[in-house]
Design a protein around this motif. Structure first.
Motif, mmCIF file in Angstrom:
data_model
loop_
_atom_site.group_PDB
_atom_site.id
_atom_site.type_symbol
_atom_site.label_atom_id
_atom_site.label_comp_id
_atom_site.label_asym_id
_atom_site.label_seq_id
_atom_site.Cartn_x
_atom_site.Cartn_y
_atom_site.Cartn_z
ATOM 1 N N ILE A 31 13.987 4.787 -20.632
ATOM 2 C CA ILE A 31 13.732 4.110 -19.556
ATOM 3 C C ILE A 31 14.667 4.755 -18.517
ATOM 4 C CG2 ILE A 31 14.258 1.851 -18.368
ATOM 5 C CD1 ILE A 31 11.718 1.961 -19.994
ATOM 6 N N GLY A 32 15.661 4.975 -19.077
ATOM 7 C CA GLY A 32 16.828 5.817 -17.942
ATOM 8 C C GLY A 32 16.125 6.999 -17.279
ATOM 9 N N VAL A 33 15.443 7.824 -18.172
ATOM 10 C CA VAL A 33 14.992 9.174 -17.602
ATOM 11 C C VAL A 33 13.639 8.791 -16.841
ATOM 12 C CG1 VAL A 33 13.508 11.050 -18.137
ATOM 13 C CG2 VAL A 33 15.675 10.402 -19.480
ATOM 14 N N LEU A 34 13.031 7.557 -17.225
ATOM 15 C CA LEU A 34 12.061 7.521 -16.294
ATOM 16 C C LEU A 34 12.387 6.949 -14.965
ATOM 17 C CD1 LEU A 34 8.650 7.079 -16.376
ATOM 18 C CD2 LEU A 34 9.330 4.787 -17.007
ATOM 19 N N LEU A 35 13.414 6.066 -14.726
ATOM 20 C CA LEU A 35 14.168 5.711 -13.597
ATOM 21 C C LEU A 35 14.468 6.858 -12.817
ATOM 22 C CD1 LEU A 35 15.836 2.235 -14.752
ATOM 23 C CD2 LEU A 35 13.567 2.450 -13.509
ATOM 24 N N LEU A 36 14.971 7.436 -13.336
ATOM 25 C CA LEU A 36 15.524 9.012 -12.711
ATOM 26 C C LEU A 36 14.501 9.795 -12.099
ATOM 27 C CD1 LEU A 36 18.277 10.690 -11.976
ATOM 28 C CD2 LEU A 36 17.871 11.929 -14.276
ATOM 29 N N VAL A 37 13.598 9.944 -12.776
ATOM 30 C CA VAL A 37 12.316 10.761 -12.356
ATOM 31 C C VAL A 37 11.815 9.754 -11.025
ATOM 32 C CG1 VAL A 37 9.973 11.702 -13.090
ATOM 33 C CG2 VAL A 37 11.783 11.844 -14.675
ATOM 34 N N ILE A 38 11.518 8.636 -11.364
ATOM 35 C CA ILE A 38 10.744 7.837 -10.131
ATOM 36 C C ILE A 38 11.545 8.068 -9.083
ATOM 37 C CG2 ILE A 38 10.351 5.498 -9.625
ATOM 38 C CD1 ILE A 38 9.479 4.990 -12.532
ATOM 39 N N ASP A 39 13.048 8.013 -9.133
ATOM 40 C CA ASP A 39 13.933 8.036 -7.898
ATOM 41 C C ASP A 39 13.934 9.245 -7.254
ATOM 42 O OD1 ASP A 39 15.946 6.527 -6.335
ATOM 43 O OD2 ASP A 39 17.206 8.057 -7.050
ATOM 44 N N ARG A 40 13.388 10.433 -8.062
ATOM 45 C CA ARG A 40 13.401 11.597 -7.401
ATOM 46 C C ARG A 40 11.825 12.234 -6.937
ATOM 47 N NH1 ARG A 40 17.918 14.719 -8.187
ATOM 48 N NH2 ARG A 40 19.603 13.562 -9.372
ATOM 49 N N VAL A 41 11.067 11.202 -6.968
ATOM 50 C CA VAL A 41 9.558 11.676 -6.569
ATOM 51 C C VAL A 41 9.454 12.007 -5.123
ATOM 52 C CG1 VAL A 41 8.311 10.393 -8.593
ATOM 53 C CG2 VAL A 41 8.795 9.321 -6.315
ATOM 54 N N PRO A 42 8.590 12.823 -4.830
ATOM 55 C CA PRO A 42 8.321 12.958 -3.137
ATOM 56 C C PRO A 42 8.000 11.816 -2.298
ATOM 57 C CG PRO A 42 7.146 14.615 -4.399
ATOM 58 C CD PRO A 42 7.664 13.387 -5.394
ATOM 59 N N ARG A 43 8.415 11.785 -1.222
ATOM 60 C CA ARG A 43 8.091 10.599 -0.409
ATOM 61 C C ARG A 43 6.813 10.332 0.036
ATOM 62 N NH1 ARG A 43 13.177 9.905 3.833
ATOM 63 N NH2 ARG A 43 14.936 9.774 2.395
ATOM 64 N N ARG A 44 6.248 11.504 0.197
ATOM 65 C CA ARG A 44 4.808 11.363 0.330
ATOM 66 C C ARG A 44 3.846 11.033 -0.862
ATOM 67 N NH1 ARG A 44 1.082 16.261 3.055
ATOM 68 N NH2 ARG A 44 -0.774 14.828 3.297
ATOM 69 N N GLY A 45 3.102 9.876 -0.724
ATOM 70 C CA GLY A 45 2.573 9.333 -1.793
ATOM 71 C C GLY A 45 3.275 8.559 -3.004
ATOM 72 N N ARG A 46 4.560 8.295 -2.605
ATOM 73 C CA ARG A 46 5.646 7.960 -3.311
ATOM 74 C C ARG A 46 5.126 6.642 -4.348
ATOM 75 N NH1 ARG A 46 11.051 8.595 -2.731
ATOM 76 N NH2 ARG A 46 12.576 7.348 -4.165
ATOM 77 N N GLU A 47 4.556 5.654 -3.690
ATOM 78 C CA GLU A 47 3.913 4.525 -4.308
ATOM 79 C C GLU A 47 3.079 5.005 -5.385
ATOM 80 O OE1 GLU A 47 2.420 1.634 -1.372
ATOM 81 O OE2 GLU A 47 4.328 1.525 -0.559
ATOM 82 N N LYS A 48 1.933 5.906 -5.378
ATOM 83 C CA LYS A 48 1.341 6.344 -6.194
ATOM 84 C C LYS A 48 1.889 6.975 -7.358
ATOM 85 C CE LYS A 48 -2.851 6.954 -3.220
ATOM 86 N NZ LYS A 48 -3.879 7.977 -2.685
ATOM 87 N N TYR A 49 2.821 7.743 -7.030
ATOM 88 C CA TYR A 49 3.538 8.533 -8.199
ATOM 89 C C TYR A 49 4.296 7.379 -9.019
ATOM 90 C CZ TYR A 49 2.770 12.973 -6.439
ATOM 91 O OH TYR A 49 2.062 14.249 -5.891
#
Length: 357
Positions: A31-49
């Motif tokens: 869960i920690g790794v998942l949240l870290l990756v989610i926090d670093r996704v590109p802003r464009r299309g962020r909701e889909k990612y």
């Protein structure tokens, strides 16, 4: 990973506790790794990612726990079993295998399922269960729900009929086994046989009556369990029917039965379909009642119970799996294929309802 395997199969309390702690820590780490990756996704299309990443663990678990076993079962049903030497005892340096199996067998397991006498009887009884139990349980639930609608003590009346739904199938089999109990030398007899005796009818000879009669007596138990579910769901649907419609029908001269048939039933048709489909799927997979009553010993077997007994009697294979494993896989696929039309119809109705909104 050997240490993790050892912990998972540990028989000591400390080992089991350690394995539980490791699993919790592993879950928190994922869960920690998942949240870290989610926090670093590109802003464009962020909701889909973000939506995809949040769904990813569930999709992986779904694939491992559902899709994977389905594929494994399908492959097993279409391939041959291992062949071993008769009366051979495996020892170091000496194998009992003649053929490892796992080869395409030209639907041999399915041909067995549709030609074997026991499998044919199990299929017939499964279809009998599916034709009778859902329809009767739904009709009883609908009639009872409409009869108690808006009366004093409606909640209590619902709770009475809903109680059997909270009982496990095994518990229900024990209860009805006592009710079906045959007269014994000390005069003890089940309630059903006592009532039949009042009318001059003989004992039902359960479960030795066998065949379709045994199946019908077990279906009574299934109806007893599922009628409460049908009542509660359909009662909620009936309350959703606008009172103005029924009142307008009565003003136009419609009787109570006509108002029920031409106003209430069409209005709750989607809910009726949901109840029928749900009970039908549960009935297609019926196993607990048959196994607890020992109905397979008296010609009252079903596909799900036959699948279990076929697999259990096969034993564990050492390579491509015993013949019973492959035959039980074929029975599992047949049950799966029988369930698909009900699920597909239900999904189609849900799509129609959403489109209508």
């Amino acid at each position: 990973m050997h240490w993790l395997y050892s912990l998972a199969h540990s028989q000591s309390t400390a080992g089991k506790l350690a394995f539980a702690v490791v699993m919790v820590l592993l879950f928190l780490g994922v869960i920690g790794v998942l949240l870290l990756v989610i926090d670093r996704v590109p802003r464009r299309g962020r909701e889909k990612y973000q939506a995809f990443l949040f769904l990813l663990p569930a999709l992986l678990l779904l694939g491992l726990g559902l899709i994977g076993p389905i594929i494994r079962t399908a492959v097993s049903s279409l391939t041959s079993a291992e062949v071993t030497k008769n009366l051979c005892v495996p020892r170091p340096g000496h194998s009992c295998l003649i053929d490892k199996g796992g080869k395409w067998n030209n639907f041999e397991n399915f041909r067995w399922a549709f030609t074997d006498n026991d499998a044919q009887h199990a299929l017939f009884h499964t279809l009998l269960w599916t034709l009778v139990a859902p329809i009767v349980a739904t009709v009883i639930g609908l009639a009872y729900a409409y009869a108690i609608d808006k009366i004093r003590g409606e909640g209590f009346a619902k709770s009475l009929v809903f109680l059997p739904t909270a009982i496990s199938f095994v518990g229900a089999a024990v209860i009805w086994g006592l009710m079906y109990q045959q007269p014994s030398q000390n005069g003890a007899s089940g309630l059903i046989n006592v009532i039949l005796n009042w009318f001059g009818a003989g004992p039902i000879n359960f479960p030795t009556v066998g065949g379709w009669q045994l199946t019908l007596w077990m279906i009574v138990v299934m109806i007893w369990i599922q009628a409460g579910f049908a009542t509660v769901v359909l009662s909620a649907a009936i309350k959703g029917v606008p009172a103005e419609l029924s009142e307008a029908a009565k003003i136009d001269g419609a009787t109570q039965w006509q108002a029920f048939r031409r106003v209430v039933i069409p209005s709750i048709r989607p809910t009726l379909i949901v109840v029928l489909v749900t009970i039908s799927i549960a009935t297609l997979k019926i196993f607990d009642l048959v196994q607890t009553f020992g109905a397979d010993k008296f010609g009252g077997d079903t596909l799900a119970n036959l699948m279990f007994t076929t697999y259990k009697q096969a034993g564990l294979g050492i390579a491509g799996g015993k013949l019973g494993e492959h035959r039980s896989s074929a029975l599992a696929i047949i049950i799966f294929l029988l369930v698909i039309p009900f699920v597909a119809y239900q999904v189609r109705q849900m799509v129609k309802q959403r489109a209508a909104r």
